[in-house]
Design an enzyme around this catalytic site. Structure first.
Site: not given
Ligand code: UD1
Ligand code: CA
Length: 515
Positions: A150, A19, A361
């Site tokens: 979430g 995003r 500098k």
């Molecule tokens: C996640 C939560 C959501 C919460 C939100 C808060 C889950 C399924 N959802 O959603 O409930 O409200 O954060 O900000 O957990 N990441 C990994 N590996 C992956 C996917 C993500 O390390 O496979 C890391 C990302 O780099 C990021 C974090 O996890 O730092 C959150 O991932 P993101 O995709 O932003 O989750 P949200 O959709 O925001």
């Molecule tokens: Ca997030």
């Protein structure tokens, strides 16, 4: 400090962050002088866990390098090709197992994209988790607009039942405004067990960490939700609109802290400071100031308006106005600007001056010395009490290599002197205005290096006949007040005269024409 030390804080940073629409991985975007990941790691370390683990995958090398730079002791966990925050934690636990045996105690999970989260909030979460004897405690926030997050679904008794992702939620569930902040404390054994049972049957086909909540609850374990009052701490950065919002909020908080500590910030909305900037009481920041990279400003100094300083030190009582500075030090009571460009290695002594349209500098300028106007001073040392006339240049580059200029104490460099380095001007010496100095000037001497002036009488009336200049010259001649009164006045026959070179038997037009 929390009474219970978590065995680990796991920071999730493997996601791509689509995003953001960026070639830079999301967690490496900067905010107040640190990457988002740097903020998350500093907060993780601030909760005093035994280990900090970072989960990586997207742009792995870049993210690992940034993680190690921010925290050299960080444990790196590689996520495999199974997507989702739950899978990320499985990989973190594997890495933890490899360095520290079977995970036990309290494991905290945070996200790499939540830069305002504070260590005290993490400690409060751990304390609440231990106090309530919960298997899972999640930090929650009640938001006016919960879109994208979430949702935290509570049972009739008010306890947390499960978390449903926005994309999987029904309309009724989406109406819930209490959201999962993505920050949790887990009993390690419960976490390991529950993660073994999380599937991928959801809208995104991912292993959701949030499913652990529902599984633990269904197993009859205690799950607590801890709402935070300060909801900004839980705000995730998923796109650039949120990045800007988080940046502004973090900046507002930093400035508020400095104002409470005695710093005057005239216009907080246009003043930006990095987290590692240091400001003393009674510093004054005028509008449109950016202070970056650990810049330090001592008491009584005034910075701005319209000034950017990166890795600079401004000593007590100095003023720096409309200036761009990097890696420079401004001495006590010294003055810089307006419109000055200070490059790395600039050191201006106490009560010194670097003025308008001056670039410096690798230049050490002694106490009380002045470079007031239109000059370039590079690869140079200047002693104390010296004045450098307007438009002087240290000619430091021969096209291949750089050379140094050394100027002593109480020197007077005439305006428009070219100092062709390597060259030295001794203590108490002068140079004549307009000189090209390519040989050393000994102490107390004057260096004069310029052509004698020719005066060609009547040239304008002959060669520019009829021009406004010629007419003005004619009027001046008939009025008898021509500037030259040595007998050649009025001559139209091309007589040439010369003046003695300045600086020999007169010093008119020599140094210090500007001071
Ligand atoms: C996640 C939560 C959501 C919460 C939100 C808060 C889950 C399924 N959802 O959603 O409930 O409200 O954060 O900000 O957990 N990441 C990994 N590996 C992956 C996917 C993500 O390390 O496979 C890391 C990302 O780099 C990021 C974090 O996890 O730092 C959150 O991932 P993101 O995709 O932003 O989750 P949200 O959709 O925001
Ligand atoms: Ca997030």
């Amino acid at each position: 400090m929390s009474s219970t030390r978590p065995s680990a804080v796991v920071v999730l940073a493997a996601g791509e962050g689509t995003r953001m629409r960026s070639a830079t991985p999301k967690v490496l975007h900067p905010l107040a002088g640190r990457t988002l990941l740097g903020h998350a790691l500093a907060t993780a370390r601030g909760a005093h866990p035994e280990r900090v683990v970072v989960v990586v995958r997207h742009a792995r090398e870049q993210v690992v390098e940034a993680a190690r730079a921010a925290d050299p002791d960080v444990v790196v966990a590689d996520q495999d090709d199974v997507p989702g925050t739950g899978r990320a934690v499985v990989c973190a636990l594997d890495a933890l197992r490899a360095v520290a045996g079977e995970p036990s105690g309290v494991v905290v999970v945070t996200c790499g994209d939540t830069p305002l989260l504070g260590a005290a909030t993490l400690e409060g979460l751990v304390d609440e988790h231990v106090r309530t004897g919960s298997a899972v405690t999640l930090l929650t926030a009640v938001l006016p607009d919960a879109t994208g997050y979430g949702r935290v679904l509570r049972g009739a008794d008010g306890g947390v039942e499960r978390v449903v992702e926005h994309k999987d939620a029904t309309d009724d569930e989406r109406a819930v405004r209490e959201v999962n902040s993505g920050v949790y404390a887990f009993d390690a054994a419960v976490l390991v067990d529950a993660l073994g049972r999380v599937g991928r049957d959801n809208a995104q086909g991912e292993v959701y960490l949030t499913d652990v909540v529902g599984i633990a609850r269904a197993d009859g374990r205690a799950v607590a939700g801890l709402p935070v009052d300060d909801v900004a701490q839980t705000e995730g950065v998923n796109d650039r609109v949120q990045l800007a919002r988080a940046g502004a909020e973090l900046n507002r908080r930093l400035l508020e802290g400095w104002m409470r500590a005695g710093v005057t910030v005239v216009d907080p909305a246009s003043t930006w400071v990095d987290v590692d900037v240091e400001l003393a009481p009674d510093v004054r920041l005028e509008p449109e100031v950016q202070l970056r990279g650990g810049t330090r400003v001592e008491t009584g100094a005034v910075v701005g308006p319209s000034t950017t300083l990166d890795r600079c030190v401004v000593r007590a009582g100095a003023t720096v106005v409309r200036t761009h500075g990097t890696g420079a030090e401004v001495g006590e009571g010294a003055s810089v600007g307006p419109f000055s460009y200070l490059r790395p290695g600039t050191r201006l002594g106490a009560d010194g001056k670097i003025g308008a349209y001056v670039e410096t500098k690798d230049a050490v300028i002694g106490a009380g010395s002045k470079v007031p106007h239109l000059s370039y001073v590079g690869d140079a040392e200047i002693g104390v009490g010296t004045n450098v006339g307007a438009a002087t240049v240290t000619v430091n580059y021969d096209g291949v290599r750089k050379h140094r200029t050394r100027i002593g104490d109480h020197v007077r460099i005439g305006s428009d002197t070219m100092l062709v380095a390597p060259v030295a001007v001794g203590d108490g010496a002068y140079t004549a205005a307009g000189s090209v100095i390519d040989a050393d000037v000994p102490p107390g001497a004057i260096g004069v290096a310029r052509a004698r002036q020719r005066v060609v009488e009547g040239w304008v009336e002959r060669r520019r006949a009829g021009s406004p200049s010629a007419l003005a010259a004619a009027r001046a001649r008939t009025a008898g007040d021509a500037p030259d009164d040595d007998g050649a006045a009025g001559s139209t026959d091309g007589t040439e005269t010369t003046r003695p070179p300045a600086g020999r038997d007169d010093t008119h037009g020599t140094p210090g024409a500007h001071s």
